[in-house]
Design an enzyme around this catalytic site. Sequence first.
Site, mmCIF file in Angstrom:
data_model
loop_
_atom_site.group_PDB
_atom_site.id
_atom_site.type_symbol
_atom_site.label_atom_id
_atom_site.label_comp_id
_atom_site.label_asym_id
_atom_site.label_seq_id
_atom_site.Cartn_x
_atom_site.Cartn_y
_atom_site.Cartn_z
ATOM 1 N N SER A 188 27.814 8.947 13.792
ATOM 2 C CA SER A 188 28.277 9.017 15.180
ATOM 3 C C SER A 188 29.212 7.862 15.504
ATOM 4 C CB SER A 188 27.060 9.009 16.109
ATOM 5 O OG SER A 188 27.461 8.932 17.444
ATOM 6 N N ASN A 189 28.816 6.639 15.130
ATOM 7 C CA ASN A 189 29.658 5.507 15.544
ATOM 8 C C ASN A 189 31.004 5.506 14.828
ATOM 9 O OD1 ASN A 189 29.751 3.004 13.548
ATOM 10 N ND2 ASN A 189 27.826 4.069 13.227
ATOM 11 N N SER A 220 27.652 1.989 9.246
ATOM 12 C CA SER A 220 26.884 2.280 8.031
ATOM 13 C C SER A 220 27.760 2.258 6.775
ATOM 14 C CB SER A 220 26.176 3.634 8.169
ATOM 15 O OG SER A 220 27.013 4.579 8.779
ATOM 16 N N HIS A 268 23.701 6.754 7.638
ATOM 17 C CA HIS A 268 24.634 7.828 7.327
ATOM 18 C C HIS A 268 25.774 7.338 6.439
ATOM 19 C CE1 HIS A 268 23.240 10.443 10.933
ATOM 20 N NE2 HIS A 268 22.624 10.771 9.820
ATOM 21 N N CYS A 287 15.957 1.066 13.756
ATOM 22 C CA CYS A 287 16.642 -0.120 14.278
ATOM 23 C C CYS A 287 15.920 -0.600 15.537
ATOM 24 C CB CYS A 287 18.092 0.224 14.603
ATOM 25 S SG CYS A 287 18.937 -1.161 15.395
ATOM 26 N N CYS A 294 24.758 0.044 21.642
ATOM 27 C CA CYS A 294 24.396 -1.222 21.025
ATOM 28 C C CYS A 294 25.607 -2.130 20.855
ATOM 29 C CB CYS A 294 23.698 -0.979 19.688
ATOM 30 S SG CYS A 294 24.823 -0.536 18.387
ATOM 31 N N GLU A 320 18.981 10.401 15.993
ATOM 32 C CA GLU A 320 18.511 9.433 17.005
ATOM 33 C C GLU A 320 18.057 10.165 18.271
ATOM 34 O OE1 GLU A 320 21.161 6.103 17.959
ATOM 35 O OE2 GLU A 320 20.156 5.954 19.903
HETATM 36 FE FE1 SF4 Z 1 21.103 -0.461 15.393
HETATM 37 FE FE2 SF4 Z 1 23.459 -0.213 16.617
HETATM 38 FE FE3 SF4 Z 1 23.356 -0.458 14.014
HETATM 39 FE FE4 SF4 Z 1 22.506 1.800 15.157
HETATM 40 S S1 SF4 Z 1 24.612 1.030 15.127
HETATM 41 S S2 SF4 Z 1 21.514 0.684 13.509
HETATM 42 S S3 SF4 Z 1 21.593 0.950 17.037
HETATM 43 S S4 SF4 Z 1 22.701 -2.027 15.528
#
Ligand code: SF4
Length: 314
Positions: free
Chosen positions: A230-231, A273, A47, A102, A201, A132
Amino acid sequence: MLNRPPLKVLIAAPRGFCAGVDRAIQIVELALERFGAPVYVRHEIVHNRFVVERLKKMGAVFVDELDEVPDDRPVVFSAHGVPKSVPAAAQDRGLTYVDATCPLVSKVHRQAERLIAEGRHIVFIGHAGHPEVIGTFGQVPAGSITLVERVEDVAQLNLSDEANLAFLTQTTLSVDDTAAIVGALKARFPAIKAPRSEDICYATSNRQAAVKAIAAECDRILVIGAPNSSNSLRLAEVAERMGVPARLIERASEIDWDWLGQPGTVGITAGASAPEVLVREVVEALGERFEVIEAEDDHVPERMVFKLPRELVA
Ligand code: SF4
């Protein structure tokens, strides 16, 4: 420019690319080398618009669905994972495909399969509509997995076999929110089976911890990431919950200078990302208006690297 006010820029570490994103981007680059352009990619590989645009210039073509891929071109599946029906459909058509899911998402997929084989119903903690979540739901039969997004959802659950439940989570959730949902699940269903290890993760939890580590020193925090990442969204939430006004921006041109004001210290972080070049762009933009004193808070060293698919490195 003369008489720029001083500004401490505190950069969180770790930040930006995780091992899964790094691997997914390398997979598209290697596929372009191996097969030549165009290489099709189902969904945004990760993303981030900047990453996607760069790969487009190299010859990647991004599509929403498999039926947009011509029979004679290879296709790469994104880092977020895909339902089982997608590689199955690719196989049926005889397409060449490379799966950039991943490995930490694949681990959740395999856990889901094992739990269903044990005869359990899965409660999945995640965000509706996220690729996901769609990918993980697509690993198991319809009706065998139920989504929970918030603590309040737990009280509404209506599950028939309460003695045979298990829970799993999306990899990019808020560590604190997820702990609260898990607490509510365990209180309501004491027999619920937990995953063998944390599904959130390492990259997600490390980036959230790194933001917490700098927050006390910051007047404002800029999170570099996409609005659908999301992250990255979780990083802005973590900062706000620590009492620091935070903004998610895709790149320097989105800095709201009125909102930023004249802070003493600005924190910067980037979602998993977001490439480092965008962090540098933001620091440079700040440097045009302030006398920047840059510092990095190295919170947790990261050395994770994932293997590339054999078919691309052999
Ligand atoms: Fe993998 Fe975590 Fe990166 Fe997502 S955020 S691609 S689960 S290492």
